[in-house]
Design an enzyme around this catalytic site. Structure first.
Site, PDB file in Angstrom:
ATOM      1  N   GLY A  73      33.036  -8.007 114.568  1.00  0.00           N
ATOM      2  CA  GLY A  73      32.456  -8.211 115.902  1.00  0.00           C
ATOM      3  C   GLY A  73      32.981  -7.211 116.901  1.00  0.00           C
ATOM      4  N   GLY A  95      36.073  -7.803 121.048  1.00  0.00           N
ATOM      5  CA  GLY A  95      36.170  -6.976 119.843  1.00  0.00           C
ATOM      6  C   GLY A  95      36.292  -5.504 120.177  1.00  0.00           C
ATOM      7  N   ASN A 137      37.285 -11.608 114.306  1.00  0.00           N
ATOM      8  CA  ASN A 137      36.982 -11.806 115.724  1.00  0.00           C
ATOM      9  C   ASN A 137      35.540 -12.229 116.008  1.00  0.00           C
ATOM     10  OD1 ASN A 137      37.193 -11.011 118.809  1.00  0.00           O
ATOM     11  ND2 ASN A 137      35.529  -9.766 117.964  1.00  0.00           N
ATOM     12  N   THR A 191      28.524 -18.368 110.371  1.00  0.00           N
ATOM     13  CA  THR A 191      28.978 -17.103 110.952  1.00  0.00           C
ATOM     14  C   THR A 191      30.445 -17.135 111.330  1.00  0.00           C
ATOM     15  OG1 THR A 191      26.758 -16.790 111.871  1.00  0.00           O
ATOM     16  CG2 THR A 191      28.521 -15.425 112.785  1.00  0.00           C
ATOM     17  N   SER A 212      39.446 -20.692 119.438  1.00  0.00           N
ATOM     18  CA  SER A 212      39.174 -20.977 120.846  1.00  0.00           C
ATOM     19  C   SER A 212      39.790 -22.325 121.193  1.00  0.00           C
ATOM     20  CB  SER A 212      37.663 -21.033 121.084  1.00  0.00           C
ATOM     21  OG  SER A 212      37.361 -21.663 122.318  1.00  0.00           O
ATOM     22  N   TYR A 246      22.824 -32.841 115.641  1.00  0.00           N
ATOM     23  CA  TYR A 246      23.389 -31.549 116.060  1.00  0.00           C
ATOM     24  C   TYR A 246      23.602 -31.475 117.564  1.00  0.00           C
ATOM     25  CZ  TYR A 246      23.782 -26.429 116.580  1.00  0.00           C
ATOM     26  OH  TYR A 246      24.201 -25.157 116.884  1.00  0.00           O
TER      27      TYR A 246
END
Length: 311
Positions: A36, A42, A115, A136, A170, A192
């Protein structure tokens, strides 16, 4: 931007920049991969590592954007050693291709900075039919790390230098679904919640780090694994959240903790820790649950195996 902060045990704080936390450190002779790397934190991570002499491989999905970033870095730092390689972390095939091409290059690998990430996306499935944020942010990095461990171990032995893996998590890891990881409902669209799903993927980053650190220590491999909270700044991560549009990004602060954990000598030997503001910090109770970490490791391995059987 005025930032109120107090220094921690490291001598740094939330107002420390990536350049400040790596001041005086010579990274020449080291090779790092940063995922990233074409925007935000990044990009700043790559710039500062290159400034300190590290050879940086920018692992990116958007090669066109990366070429512009590389051009800007080399313009500022003429002797910077930076190169770009294509990587789409939402695709297990792309992860395998990247790892294979990197290993074929013959380059050593001292530092792996996981990252890249996406945040609060609407419900979508990856190319491998895994909920996109989990695919991801966690599964792609989980596979990438496993595929590069042999190269990192060889580099550590031959260079007699500790290898370092940095997983960018995070503080949102504290705000996953109530059960932490929804093992039986990863792809459940009906339940979700895009923010909880992001929290789940960030919780997975910390759990992955801790279990990886335990396994590396058990195997006597000279590689550390730590997770970091990069700081409350806005980057391209927030492109799916209208509230943050128009707020300036300040990646100099956001990349500080990543760069500190990747390069600083004070971090030598520390593994399985969670950092924020360039200091060791307290992760959530779920994040330090060893049974949950082991269960996630097995679940992730099984998921990748099942996907490979179906591809």
């Amino acid at each position: 931007m005025w930032r109120l902060s107090s220094k921690g045990a490291s001598g740094f704080s939330s107002s420390s920049t990536a350049e400040e936390v790596t001041q005086g450190i010579d990274g020449s002779g080291l090779t790092a991969i940063v995922t990233g790397a074409s925007s935000g934190i990044g990009t700043e991570t790559v710039r500062v590592l290159a400034l300190r002499g590290v050879h940086v491989v920018m692992a990116v999905r958007n090669m066109a954007a990366c070429r512009e970033v590389k051009k800007a870095i080399v313009k500022e730092i003429p002797n910077a050693k930076v190169q770009a390689m294509e990587l789409d972390l939402s695709s297990l095939a792309s992860v395998r291709k990247f790892a294979s091409e990197f290993k074929s290059s013959g380059l050593p690998l001292n530092i792996l900075i996981n990252n890249a990430g996406i945040m609060a996306t609407p419900f979508m499935l990856s190319k491998d039919n895994i909920e996109l944020q989990f695919a991801t942010n966690h599964i792609g990095h989980f596979l990438l790390t496993n595929l590069l461990l042999e190269t990192m171990g060889k580099t550590a032995r031959e260079s007699s230098k500790e290898g370092r893996i940095v997983n960018v998590s995070s503080r949102r890891h504290q705000f996953s679904y109530p059960e932490g990881i929804r093992f039986d409902r990863i792809n459940d669209q009906s339940g979700y919640n895009r923010f909880s799903a992001y929290g789940q993927s960030k919780l997975a980053n910390v759990l992955h780090t801790n279990e990886l650190a335990r396994r590396l220590k058990e195997d006597g491999v000279d590689i550390t694994a730590n997770s970091v909270h990069p700081g409350a700044i806005t980057t391209n991560l927030f492109r799916n959240i209208s509230f943050f549009s128009g707020i300036n990004s300040i990646p100099h602060f956001g990349a500080a903790t990543t760069c500190y954990v990747a390069l600083h000598p004070h971090v030598k030997g520390l593994t399985g820790s969670y950092f924020a503001d360039s200091n060791v910090a307290q992760a959530s109770s779920q994040a330090v649950n060893t049974e949950l970490a082991q269960k996630l490791w097995d679940f992730s391995s099984d998921l990748i195996y099942r996907c490979s059987q179906n591809s």
